[in-house]
Design a protein around this motif. Sequence first.
Motif, PDB file in Angstrom:
ATOM      1  N   PHE A  14       1.577 -38.406 -21.620  1.00 51.33           N
ATOM      2  CA  PHE A  14       1.078 -37.690 -20.488  1.00 51.33           C
ATOM      3  C   PHE A  14       1.721 -36.885 -19.670  1.00 51.33           C
ATOM      4  O   PHE A  14       3.063 -36.892 -19.605  1.00 51.33           O
ATOM      5  N   LYS A  52       5.615 -40.624 -13.181  1.00 47.46           N
ATOM      6  CA  LYS A  52       4.419 -40.977 -13.824  1.00 47.46           C
ATOM      7  C   LYS A  52       3.209 -41.431 -12.871  1.00 47.46           C
ATOM      8  O   LYS A  52       2.879 -42.408 -12.531  1.00 47.46           O
ATOM      9  N   TYR A  68       0.290 -40.833 -13.521  1.00 45.01           N
ATOM     10  CA  TYR A  68      -0.645 -41.229 -14.497  1.00 45.01           C
ATOM     11  C   TYR A  68      -0.545 -42.963 -14.378  1.00 45.01           C
ATOM     12  O   TYR A  68      -1.576 -43.674 -14.183  1.00 45.01           O
ATOM     13  N   ALA A  69       0.408 -43.585 -14.015  1.00 45.44           N
ATOM     14  CA  ALA A  69       0.438 -45.164 -13.897  1.00 45.44           C
ATOM     15  C   ALA A  69      -0.197 -45.560 -12.610  1.00 45.44           C
ATOM     16  O   ALA A  69      -0.829 -46.753 -12.559  1.00 45.44           O
ATOM     17  N   ARG A  92       4.812 -33.990 -27.086  1.00 45.95           N
ATOM     18  CA  ARG A  92       5.488 -33.518 -26.198  1.00 45.95           C
ATOM     19  C   ARG A  92       7.268 -33.971 -26.139  1.00 45.95           C
ATOM     20  O   ARG A  92       7.314 -34.985 -26.239  1.00 45.95           O
ATOM     21  N   SER A 123       7.043 -39.372 -20.352  1.00 48.66           N
ATOM     22  CA  SER A 123       5.681 -38.995 -20.892  1.00 48.66           C
ATOM     23  C   SER A 123       4.870 -40.491 -21.222  1.00 48.66           C
ATOM     24  O   SER A 123       3.423 -40.448 -21.330  1.00 48.66           O
ATOM     25  N   LEU A 171       3.909 -44.447 -20.894  1.00 46.47           N
ATOM     26  CA  LEU A 171       4.142 -45.268 -19.686  1.00 46.47           C
ATOM     27  C   LEU A 171       5.072 -46.326 -19.612  1.00 46.47           C
ATOM     28  O   LEU A 171       6.058 -46.302 -19.005  1.00 46.47           O
TER      29      LEU A 171
END
Lengths: 342, 342, 342, 342
Positions: free
Chosen positions: C30, C237, C239-240, D5, D11, D13
């Motif tokens: 991500f 992160k 996104y976490a 990436r 990137s 988790l």
Amino acid sequence: MHKYRFENDYSELCHPAVIEALGRMGTRQFAGYSQDVISQEAVALLRDIMEKPDAGVHFLSGGTQANLVGLGWMLSPIGAVVAADTGHINVYEAGAIEATGHKVCTVPHRLGKLDLGAMEKLLEYHQQEELVTPEVVFLSQSTELGTIYRKSELEGIRTFCDRWNLLLFIDGARIGAAVASDISDVQMADIAEVADAFFIGGTKNGALFGEALITVNPKLDKGFRSFSRQRGAMLAKGYAVGVQFRELFRDGLYFELARHANETARTLCDGIGKLGYRLWQERESNQVFPVLPNEVIAELQKLYGFYVWEKYDKDQSVVRLVTSWATPAEKVDNFLSDLPAA
Amino acid sequence: MHKYRFENDYSELCHPAVIEALGRMGTRQFAGYSQDVISQEAVALLRDIMEKPDAGVHFLSGGTQANLVGLGWMLSPIGAVVAADTGHINVYEAGAIEATGHKVCTVPHRLGKLDLGAMEKLLEYHQQEELVTPEVVFLSQSTELGTIYRKSELEGIRTFCDRWNLLLFIDGARIGAAVASDISDVQMADIAEVADAFFIGGTKNGALFGEALITVNPKLDKGFRSFSRQRGAMLAKGYAVGVQFRELFRDGLYFELARHANETARTLCDGIGKLGYRLWQERESNQVFPVLPNEVIAELQKLYGFYVWEKYDKDQSVVRLVTSWATPAEKVDNFLSDLPAA
Amino acid sequence: MHKYRFENDYSELCHPAVIEALGRMGTRQFAGYSQDVISQEAVALLRDIMEKPDAGVHFLSGGTQANLVGLGWMLSPIGAVVAADTGHINVYEAGAIEATGHKVCTVPHRLGKLDLGAMEKLLEYHQQEELVTPEVVFLSQSTELGTIYRKSELEGIRTFCDRWNLLLFIDGARIGAAVASDISDVQMADIAEVADAFFIGGTKNGALFGEALITVNPKLDKGFRSFSRQRGAMLAKGYAVGVQFRELFRDGLYFELARHANETARTLCDGIGKLGYRLWQERESNQVFPVLPNEVIAELQKLYGFYVWEKYDKDQSVVRLVTSWATPAEKVDNFLSDLPAA
Amino acid sequence: MHKYRFENDYSELCHPAVIEALGRMGTRQFAGYSQDVISQEAVALLRDIMEKPDAGVHFLSGGTQANLVGLGWMLSPIGAVVAADTGHINVYEAGAIEATGHKVCTVPHRLGKLDLGAMEKLLEYHQQEELVTPEVVFLSQSTELGTIYRKSELEGIRTFCDRWNLLLFIDGARIGAAVASDISDVQMADIAEVADAFFIGGTKNGALFGEALITVNPKLDKGFRSFSRQRGAMLAKGYAVGVQFRELFRDGLYFELARHANETARTLCDGIGKLGYRLWQERESNQVFPVLPNEVIAELQKLYGFYVWEKYDKDQSVVRLVTSWATPAEKVDNFLSDLPAA
């Protein structure tokens, strides 16, 4: 006891006219915090000279204070100030700007001045959220090396600021020396025209103490007085500074004093040149930076006060000689007599 | 134009002897940043009066500045200062202490003074890591209400500080009024004995400007000058303040002036009492707080400058009248004539 | 080892669905700093629930951080925040707001809520440059005492803010409990409608960690991400946290969990009432404040974790019991069995 | 959508074992603020590995936060931190250190490392009260350029610090890559031996989030937890980070993951070399800096995520490729296939 101090331009208290003006106040009562009539007269005089009838004028006690109060007010929490690496705020103020929470981003100086090319690169790079956001450009007029921005240079920097959406702050601790210099094409009104804020230094040019911080950009007015109080910069007896600025600017005494300092420096500079020494750089105001042999320096330091600026080569160093509004011609003569020919 | 301002004690520039002392300096040269001989003489005089031969003495330009520089230096990043809710730092300094990053924890005042019981509760509660850590106690002598801590009260607070591992800072903007009061048993040396740091106010007692910040606790010395520069508080011409303190303390002029302000306030206070008005609280120094009918206040405000302190009841308010070292006896007489009997 | 902790609502890690959602991410890559697709889905969900399609949504790690980053960004250098004296920022954050340079001005709370009358007085008084300038109002929904602002109360505060030119910030660490309460008439969209900025707490309502700071006022957007980085609040992160908010708000799990906490608190509260104890104040969400005899408290503390809030009288104290999204019904039953009748 | 990436090492988790450990916690209750048993186990493990049985261990949420909380705590109000100009705090943290009130004094880096000669000059110059006072040295291990300080280099810096009375802080966001590198002679215990404080990065090496800030110098302990709260850095659910560090350090998983990242970078680096490209500098950990033609870069950027670091010459640029604990061997193979020979 030295024959004379060429260390700086604040070794003498103030011009006699200033003492007299203070003395004339007697025990007359005045409103506090610069709300008095005399301060308002001083404000009017300065606005007139600056050709800015609506400029904010705030009397403060010193230069570092003027820098930190001015810049601290202009910067947002993510903002940084861009300065030459020789900038006073970057070196000699014990981290005053950082203590307000802001980074000083530096570019290498050119004769003490900002370099537009270097600033351009810095601005291009700083377009990322993980870097600080340059918001204000800082310059000193005259500079820490005694050089003077010409009108076209100031206009170039203003154009640069407009293009990059930056404010411009000018440290005018020695603004008198800059506008009174024979090589200068810059007037007070020119500085007021390009700057968002700047200050007019009293401490180094005949006042007992005090600087006048000018906010030209009207967006800086609302709330500034409260900020000034918060930083301990608002004087209860604002009129004690106001009366000095009224005296200094009433009949041009301020500029006359600066001219004297500059002329005296020129005499000093010419004399040193005739004795066969080189200058580290051209003299433009009241600071002279000759290159002298280290043993000559050692002898002179027994007689005169001055700073060794930096090493020049193995045997020679750059020294700084500063003249003031009060420097007598004979002290320059003395110095030149005591300096052996190269 | 008012007949007279009773608004504060900094409406007049300074005692003539101060102007004369400044005038005598002429264009003699001095070292910068209080490293000069005159400042050193002033330091010696103050140390002598304080009976603290090793105290640090630092000349600054104003009271808010002295508070923020002193407290900002004494506090660790997690530290808070404990003050009475009437404390100057809690109200009239536009958030100066918070701007240094520190909370002001308040306790309800008793006649403008700290209450040990309330402080005890506050300290007991603040023994948890999620709360700020009280590190310094702040008090003003005389207080913002003109009251004066007695020697035993100061000693009690010192004992409290020692027990809770706190430093003590004293705002001495009106320290002269406190030690020169007829009801006071406190001398300068007593204050220096209990405080870790405090300041001796010049601005409100005859000086042109300037305060002397005293660091009694030797742990506060190292680095303080650099901090003072960083906060814009170090004056290039430290000698301009030094010479004033030398003049004020050389022959006791400082105390004489404070005594005059106190005596004048007593006359004013007695006169108001004789006219049948009550006092909001006992007068102890140069501030008088009578309770006057609102319509009387409205009339007086046309003639005199003074502040309405707070509402007393529907029809009356508390006003504050301040006398200074310069207040002429006749102005008090005038005021009492213009004040109708109750 | 206690039978159960009623100390707070963050004693359990998170709802199993959150762990599962995290687990499903595997080693998929991500983009950093919340620029990823999952965070963007979470942002869209929150905007939808708030009925604010343009709101800024920023994922942070905790509540104190959300308060200091939000308020630090909203305040100008002279600005202060107005809060109830019970406000979390005024007490339990170790001076976090003051450390950003700003004063917290307090008014006495009414059931943990702001009192408009007291605020009016404070604002009227603070119209002087020597005082801090109130710029933001802070409130917690639900409050630190578990009470809930009704829609009309929030609208009243918004009107007040508009009249006095103030911004409104809402601490939503327990916003779930507020909108899911049976006595509440407030939805997420109502909060987004009145606030300039607020945060939606994940930590105390089923998330592993994380809060979503919402900037409703578009003037707060530019530069905020940079400020968030500067204060160490931007997560690499992002996104976490984004994935957790997506999970919690996708099908209303967030509100379901809050409802459970509230219902469990109601059962607890009712049971305590039936046993004959009084409440210090009405229960409105997941916090219960009964008044218990000190010896009963001492016995209960051997079995359960909870805080003694304050002394009630000589023999009794107020205790705080907090239920969470995870509190099992049987633990409440246990507690009620272990609590002797009054 | 990129094939892969190589932008950074956060990137993905987290390692599956971390998710499992979190999942096993279920709805078990834990004490807040890292006072729980699991965090204490993690603390014990770290102390054991560091061979510092009394070290303070504090779980925080991110790297910028660890830097600003650590340095903000170590510095006195006049203190500055000395860093390489490439130091993360000097560039990529949006002015986080300056926002705590402190200047970052920089020296030109040598391969991303501090240069003792340059530091010596800086320290010699900074012995004046008008300059900031260097108090802490900052370095990153591994550095922002992927280089690794050898044990002798760290010892040299420690000796330098002792000589100049400085504290040493180490940014260990990529400390795993440093100690797990084949070229490294440095262990965790070596770092703990030289540093006064440092942090062990979880975010970039297998944890879901979180860093462990270590205070080795016992003078840093008292009050630190309160400071951490004040800066919004203390997590209510400290155990959510504690459990991750317990998992990562229980059986050496942390080092295994770092070794994988390093090995993968080596393969990538070797492959690029075989294709005929030069390296901007030697690879020492999980970052590779090849010099590539600009048109090759343009093509690769369509397929892979990575940063262009800086211009190399007219036609070529330096790019940065970062591998992580999760980078699959095949992605490196893909990249090498897609990279045309020089």
